[in-house]
Design an enzyme around this catalytic site. Structure first.
Site, PDB file in Angstrom:
ATOM      1  N   SER A  21      -3.813   2.789  -1.627  1.00  0.00           N
ATOM      2  CA  SER A  21      -5.057   3.278  -2.211  1.00  0.00           C
ATOM      3  C   SER A  21      -5.674   4.448  -1.457  1.00  0.00           C
ATOM      4  O   SER A  21      -6.607   5.080  -1.950  1.00  0.00           O
ATOM      5  CB  SER A  21      -6.080   2.131  -2.308  1.00  0.00           C
ATOM      6  OG  SER A  21      -6.353   1.587  -1.028  1.00  0.00           O
ATOM      7  N   SER A  22      -5.179   4.749  -0.262  1.00  0.00           N
ATOM      8  CA  SER A  22      -5.750   5.855   0.515  1.00  0.00           C
ATOM      9  C   SER A  22      -4.744   6.326   1.557  1.00  0.00           C
ATOM     10  O   SER A  22      -3.677   5.732   1.733  1.00  0.00           O
ATOM     11  CB  SER A  22      -7.052   5.422   1.211  1.00  0.00           C
ATOM     12  OG  SER A  22      -6.795   4.372   2.140  1.00  0.00           O
ATOM     13  N   GLY A  23      -5.088   7.410   2.250  1.00  0.00           N
ATOM     14  CA  GLY A  23      -4.314   7.878   3.398  1.00  0.00           C
ATOM     15  C   GLY A  23      -2.858   8.151   3.100  1.00  0.00           C
ATOM     16  O   GLY A  23      -2.491   8.757   2.092  1.00  0.00           O
ATOM     17  N   ASP A  50      -3.259  -8.507  -1.597  1.00  0.00           N
ATOM     18  CA  ASP A  50      -3.649  -8.540  -0.191  1.00  0.00           C
ATOM     19  C   ASP A  50      -2.445  -9.069   0.579  1.00  0.00           C
ATOM     20  O   ASP A  50      -2.114 -10.260   0.481  1.00  0.00           O
ATOM     21  CB  ASP A  50      -4.860  -9.451   0.012  1.00  0.00           C
ATOM     22  CG  ASP A  50      -5.415  -9.410   1.436  1.00  0.00           C
ATOM     23  OD1 ASP A  50      -4.653  -9.049   2.365  1.00  0.00           O
ATOM     24  OD2 ASP A  50      -6.605  -9.730   1.626  1.00  0.00           O
ATOM     25  N   SER A  97       5.147   1.980  11.229  1.00  0.00           N
ATOM     26  CA  SER A  97       4.623   1.448  12.479  1.00  0.00           C
ATOM     27  C   SER A  97       3.593   2.448  13.007  1.00  0.00           C
ATOM     28  O   SER A  97       2.692   2.870  12.276  1.00  0.00           O
ATOM     29  CB  SER A  97       5.754   1.219  13.484  1.00  0.00           C
ATOM     30  OG  SER A  97       5.257   0.669  14.693  1.00  0.00           O
ATOM     31  N   TYR A 151      -3.413  -4.344  18.377  1.00  0.00           N
ATOM     32  CA  TYR A 151      -2.765  -3.392  17.480  1.00  0.00           C
ATOM     33  C   TYR A 151      -1.373  -3.038  17.993  1.00  0.00           C
ATOM     34  O   TYR A 151      -0.399  -3.032  17.229  1.00  0.00           O
ATOM     35  CB  TYR A 151      -3.626  -2.141  17.346  1.00  0.00           C
ATOM     36  CG  TYR A 151      -3.070  -1.107  16.398  1.00  0.00           C
ATOM     37  CD1 TYR A 151      -2.971  -1.374  15.030  1.00  0.00           C
ATOM     38  CD2 TYR A 151      -2.644   0.133  16.851  1.00  0.00           C
ATOM     39  CE1 TYR A 151      -2.459  -0.427  14.157  1.00  0.00           C
ATOM     40  CE2 TYR A 151      -2.140   1.088  15.982  1.00  0.00           C
ATOM     41  CZ  TYR A 151      -2.050   0.795  14.635  1.00  0.00           C
ATOM     42  OH  TYR A 151      -1.536   1.734  13.762  1.00  0.00           O
ATOM     43  N   LYS A 161       2.314  -3.616  16.200  1.00  0.00           N
ATOM     44  CA  LYS A 161       3.200  -2.501  15.861  1.00  0.00           C
ATOM     45  C   LYS A 161       4.510  -2.558  16.645  1.00  0.00           C
ATOM     46  O   LYS A 161       5.550  -2.091  16.154  1.00  0.00           O
ATOM     47  CB  LYS A 161       2.477  -1.176  16.079  1.00  0.00           C
ATOM     48  CG  LYS A 161       1.356  -0.933  15.074  1.00  0.00           C
ATOM     49  CD  LYS A 161       1.875  -0.945  13.630  1.00  0.00           C
ATOM     50  CE  LYS A 161       0.823  -0.548  12.618  1.00  0.00           C
ATOM     51  NZ  LYS A 161       1.336  -0.484  11.245  1.00  0.00           N
ATOM     52  N   THR A 209      -6.636   9.968   8.772  1.00  0.00           N
ATOM     53  CA  THR A 209      -6.900   9.001   7.711  1.00  0.00           C
ATOM     54  C   THR A 209      -8.161   8.228   8.084  1.00  0.00           C
ATOM     55  O   THR A 209      -8.788   8.493   9.094  1.00  0.00           O
ATOM     56  CB  THR A 209      -5.729   8.017   7.563  1.00  0.00           C
ATOM     57  OG1 THR A 209      -5.638   7.214   8.753  1.00  0.00           O
ATOM     58  CG2 THR A 209      -4.411   8.754   7.363  1.00  0.00           C
TER      59      THR A 209
END
Length: 237
Positions: free
Chosen positions: A14-16, A53, A132, A146, A150, A181
């Site tokens: 939906s974005s980025g 989701d 990643s 995070y 990753k 983003t």
């Protein structure tokens, strides 16, 4: 892979990076399906959206079933792009934030990939792109959770490509550096956004990997901005 007419599923579309990739793939003639929590701003006859989701297995399964029922065609490409990051030191991070990152960044890849792989193996063709991060190669303070998620994507990708390569299925892990983003919107101390890479840059890399010849395989792709702090002024003589 010849992309025209192939079904491509993108999570977090939906974005980025996901949105930029979806638009670029539509230009290449692919049929693009977005599994995301909100509808991307795309209007195209070959674009489909199914709310999903990736943190929840039942949501992924529902999106997969809707895709199969609506398109009646095997999924040739899966781009596992959905992801998020939450800042915080390990001893101050809440278990909720830790699990949110793990559920989105790692478990989501597992839920999505296990559903599309059987069809790819039957076709003897397919490509899975796992997005990643540079944080999956090197650790950074206050990004422990995070980075852990990753790094897990890296290990999953490198093991999986060895499992499926003899079926003609490719697995590519992409490690982008700083990209402009919404990822950094809630991060403290982020500067020089004007020197970051653009989502379209990453999308072009993804499309390049997808269009590689059948017996040519990009396993790991690391991309970074050339001058993350901008160009240096020349020294005076």
């Amino acid at each position: 892979m010849e992309l025209e007419g192939k079904v491509v599923v993108i999570t977090g579309g939906s974005s980025g990076i996901g949105l930029a990739t979806a638009r670029m793939l539509l230009e290449k003639g692919a049929t693009v399906v977005s599994w995301s929590r909100s509808r991307p701003k795309i209007s195209h006859p070959d674009f489909y959206f199914f709310e999903c989701d990736v943190r929840h297995e039942h949501s992924v399964w529902a999106a997969y079933e809707q895709t199969e029922e609506r398109l009646r065609q095997n999924i040739s490409v899966l781009i596992n792009n959905a992801g998020l990051g939450i800042q915080g030191a390990l001893d101050t991070m809440s278990p909720k934030d830790w699990l949110t990152m793990m559920d989105t960044n790692v478990n989501g890849i597992f839920y999505c990939t296990r559903l599309v792989l059987p069809g790819m193996k039957r076709m003897r063709e397919g490509h899975i792109i796992n997005v990643s991060s540079i944080a999956g190669i090197m650790g950074s303070e206050n990004l422990t959770g995070y980075c852990a998620s990753k790094f897990a994507v890296r290990g999953l990708s490198e093991a999986l490509y060895k499992e499926v390569r003899d079926y003609g299925v490719k697995v590519t892990c992409l490690y982008p550096g700083s990209t402009d983003t919404g990822f950094f919107d809630n991060f403290e101390g982020v500067t020089s956004r004007e020197n970051m890479m653009q989502p379209q840059d990453i999308a072009a890399t993804i499309v390049h990997a997808l269009q590689s010849p059948p017996n040519f395989h990009h396993v790991n792709i690391e991309v970074r901005p050339l001058m993350p702090k901008g160009p240096k002024s020349p020294k005076k003589a």
